[in-house]
Design a protein around this motif. Structure first.
Motif, mmCIF file in Angstrom:
data_model
loop_
_atom_site.group_PDB
_atom_site.id
_atom_site.type_symbol
_atom_site.label_atom_id
_atom_site.label_comp_id
_atom_site.label_asym_id
_atom_site.label_seq_id
_atom_site.Cartn_x
_atom_site.Cartn_y
_atom_site.Cartn_z
ATOM 1 N N GLY A 89 -3.724 14.657 -8.722
ATOM 2 C CA GLY A 89 -5.146 14.567 -8.344
ATOM 3 C C GLY A 89 -5.345 13.656 -7.154
ATOM 4 N N SER A 90 -4.695 12.500 -7.182
ATOM 5 C CA SER A 90 -4.807 11.512 -6.097
ATOM 6 C C SER A 90 -3.614 10.583 -6.238
ATOM 7 C CB SER A 90 -6.120 10.745 -6.287
ATOM 8 O OG SER A 90 -6.120 9.545 -5.562
ATOM 9 N N GLY A 91 -2.933 10.296 -5.129
ATOM 10 C CA GLY A 91 -1.701 9.521 -5.203
ATOM 11 C C GLY A 91 -1.866 8.228 -5.983
ATOM 12 N N SER A 92 -2.871 7.435 -5.607
ATOM 13 C CA SER A 92 -3.017 6.121 -6.223
ATOM 14 C C SER A 92 -3.399 6.222 -7.706
ATOM 15 C CB SER A 92 -4.050 5.281 -5.473
ATOM 16 O OG SER A 92 -5.260 5.992 -5.353
ATOM 17 N N ALA A 93 -3.846 7.410 -8.171
ATOM 18 C CA ALA A 93 -4.161 7.596 -9.593
ATOM 19 C C ALA A 93 -2.907 7.469 -10.457
ATOM 20 C CB ALA A 93 -4.821 8.957 -9.817
ATOM 21 N N SER A 94 -1.724 7.702 -9.847
ATOM 22 C CA SER A 94 -0.478 7.570 -10.621
ATOM 23 C C SER A 94 -0.358 6.153 -11.176
ATOM 24 C CB SER A 94 0.735 7.890 -9.745
ATOM 25 O OG SER A 94 0.863 6.916 -8.723
ATOM 26 N N ARG A 95 -0.927 5.160 -10.439
ATOM 27 C CA ARG A 95 -0.821 3.756 -10.885
ATOM 28 C C ARG A 95 -1.913 3.394 -11.883
ATOM 29 N NH1 ARG A 95 -0.493 2.449 -4.801
ATOM 30 N NH2 ARG A 95 -2.683 2.088 -5.262
ATOM 31 N N SER A 96 -3.024 4.169 -11.889
ATOM 32 C CA SER A 96 -4.177 3.791 -12.722
ATOM 33 C C SER A 96 -4.043 4.190 -14.182
ATOM 34 C CB SER A 96 -5.476 4.381 -12.146
ATOM 35 O OG SER A 96 -6.072 3.461 -11.253
ATOM 36 N N LYS B 203 0.793 -1.240 0.000
ATOM 37 C CA LYS B 203 0.000 0.000 0.000
ATOM 38 C C LYS B 203 0.817 1.277 0.000
ATOM 39 C CE LYS B 203 -3.757 -2.520 0.861
ATOM 40 N NZ LYS B 203 -4.702 -2.827 -0.223
ATOM 41 N N TYR B 204 0.228 2.298 -0.568
ATOM 42 C CA TYR B 204 0.683 3.690 -0.411
ATOM 43 C C TYR B 204 -0.033 4.228 0.816
ATOM 44 C CZ TYR B 204 -0.679 8.640 -1.374
ATOM 45 O OH TYR B 204 -0.998 9.967 -1.289
ATOM 46 N N TRP B 205 0.729 4.566 1.838
ATOM 47 C CA TRP B 205 0.091 5.022 3.078
ATOM 48 C C TRP B 205 0.995 6.051 3.740
ATOM 49 C CZ3 TRP B 205 -4.621 5.245 4.254
ATOM 50 C CH2 TRP B 205 -5.058 5.394 5.561
ATOM 51 N N GLY C 53 -11.808 10.255 4.699
ATOM 52 C CA GLY C 53 -11.147 9.966 3.427
ATOM 53 C C GLY C 53 -9.697 9.563 3.660
ATOM 54 N N SER C 54 -9.073 9.001 2.610
ATOM 55 C CA SER C 54 -7.704 8.517 2.760
ATOM 56 C C SER C 54 -6.744 9.668 3.075
ATOM 57 C CB SER C 54 -7.269 7.780 1.503
ATOM 58 O OG SER C 54 -7.488 8.579 0.374
ATOM 59 N N ARG C 55 -7.016 10.849 2.503
ATOM 60 C CA ARG C 55 -6.126 11.991 2.709
ATOM 61 C C ARG C 55 -6.014 12.343 4.198
ATOM 62 N NH1 ARG C 55 -5.222 16.386 -1.082
ATOM 63 N NH2 ARG C 55 -6.148 14.857 -2.468
HETATM 64 O O1 PMV Z 1 -4.834 7.873 -3.624
HETATM 65 P P1 PMV Z 1 -5.546 7.999 -2.328
HETATM 66 O O2 PMV Z 1 -5.279 9.311 -1.660
HETATM 67 O O3 PMV Z 1 -7.013 7.714 -2.444
HETATM 68 O O4 PMV Z 1 -4.948 6.893 -1.313
HETATM 69 C C1 PMV Z 1 -5.108 5.514 -1.497
HETATM 70 C C2 PMV Z 1 -4.677 4.769 -0.297
HETATM 71 C C3 PMV Z 1 -4.957 3.278 -0.265
HETATM 72 O O5 PMV Z 1 -5.988 2.925 -1.153
HETATM 73 C C4 PMV Z 1 -5.388 2.894 1.130
HETATM 74 C C5 PMV Z 1 -3.703 2.468 -0.582
HETATM 75 C C6 PMV Z 1 -3.272 2.407 -2.018
HETATM 76 O O6 PMV Z 1 -2.079 2.233 -2.244
HETATM 77 O O7 PMV Z 1 -4.116 2.488 -2.940
#
Ligand code: PMV
Length: 333
Positions: A157-164, A37-39, A210-212
């Motif tokens: 926009g959102s950290g995990s969006a970098s992977r999407s 996870k990204y945390w 929220g995750s933030r």
């Molecule tokens: O991208 P965010 O800010 O929604 O954070 C995502 C955090 C987790 O879903 C819990 C972990 C992850 O790596 O996607």
């Protein structure tokens, strides 16, 4: 360095003043579930992570977005066919992001977003949402950016969006640079057609935190968070190796342990961060019971109460008969 500076570094100054290359732009991106996870962020403005992370994309489940000029001066935002209230969190986050790509005072934009996963139920819809939006803007303006630049923009926009912005297994390199130009995702050159991920939706309600905010609170107040970078430093190379061996037992065990460790850091925060419902615990126990019965099946959870289950195609029938509520996804089609 702020988001605006990063956008200028990638696109140059002229882009904001140049008009779109065509009438409308379209982008499509899959949701992703992190196995490591990204945390926690080292920079909250640029969404720069403390650790690297590794995810698998959810095949055809994700977001499709179109962008075009509106006939009004205001933005029009449609989510799953219905107008989003301008003061909703969704519309505000989206407008702030769009402002990075335009001069003030221009015409409004019309953004139409369709999610094939429940929004804000911990199924990473913000990840596919911002990735699809960046791909739609790239298409609309004709930037033709490479994967690395698209990933950096989506991260804003959102950290995990970098992977999407990619499919399959994807690693997001934490990077070290203050401007985050070395913090981007890359797909692993690895296909595992028998890999399955089951979505177990226990609650489709929007989450309370929220995750933030959850990350910020955990980083600032949880002594347990200090152990997190070490946990990832151990899990990430283990996962890379387990994935390249297509070893479900090692992959599943590492992913499950990593998720539980992430949730444990939240319990050490104050006020505590706990995403789980009683149903989450019951679901975990059901996965463990199935595993005790000899089925290699593992669980992971994100910033919400829902559980995702990892297994291989040859055990799909066993898993679905034990957990009929599961939606099985084949990330490699
Ligand atoms: O991208 P965010 O800010 O929604 O954070 C995502 C955090 C987790 O879903 C819990 C972990 C992850 O790596 O996607």
């Amino acid at each position: 360095m702020n988001k605006h500076d990063v956008v200028t570094r990638i696109l140059g100054d002229a882009t904001r003043r140049c008009g779109p290359a065509k009438r409308q732009g379209t982008g499509e991106a899959p949701a992703n579930i992190a196995l490591c996870k990204y945390w926690g962020k080292r920079d909250t403005e640029l969404n720069l992570p403390v650790t690297s992370s590794l995810s698998v994309s959810l095949g055809t489940l994700g977001t499709r977005t179109t962008v075009q000029q509106a006939e009004t001066t205001e933005d029009i935002v449609l989510l799953n066919g219905a107008p989003a209230a301008p003061d909703s969190d969704f519309a505000r986050r989206l407008n702030a992001f769009l402002d990075l790509f335009r001069e003030p005072g221009g015409p409004g934009w019309r953004v139409e977003t369709v999610n094939t996963i429940p929004t804000a139920a911990g199924l990473a819809s913000s990840a596919s949402g911002f990735a699809a939006l960046v791909l739609a803007l790239d298409d609309w303006f004709g930037w033709a950016l490479d994967g690395r630049s698209l990933s950096i923009l989506a991260r804003l926009g959102s950290g995990s969006a970098s992977r999407s912005v990619f499919t399959g297994f994807v690693e997001w390199h934490a990077g070290e640079a203050a401007d985050g130009m070395d913090s981007y995702a890359e797909p692993l050159d690895l296909s595992w057609p028998d890999f399955r991920i089951g979505l177990w939706t226990l609650s489709a309600e929007a989450k309370k935190i929220g995750s933030r905010d959850a990350m910020r609170r955990t980083v600032e107040t949880s002594a347990l968070y200090r152990a997190w970078p070490g946990q990832c430093a151990e899990d990430l190379p283990g996962l890379r190796s387990a994935l390249s061996d297509r070893d479900i037992e090692r992959t599943g065990a590492l992913a499950e342990r990593n998720a539980l460790a992430m949730h444990a850091t939240g319990l050490g925060a104050w006020p505590p961060v706990l995403f789980w419902l009683p149903e989450t615990v019951a679901a975990l126990r059901a996965v463990w019971a199935l595993r005790d019965g000899g089925v290699p099946v593992y669980a992971t959870m994100d910033a919400g109460p829902n559980v995702k289950v990892l297994f291989e195609a040859n055990r799909e029938a066993d898993v679905l008969s034990a957990i009929p509520a599961l939606t099985a996804v084949a990330p490699f089609g």
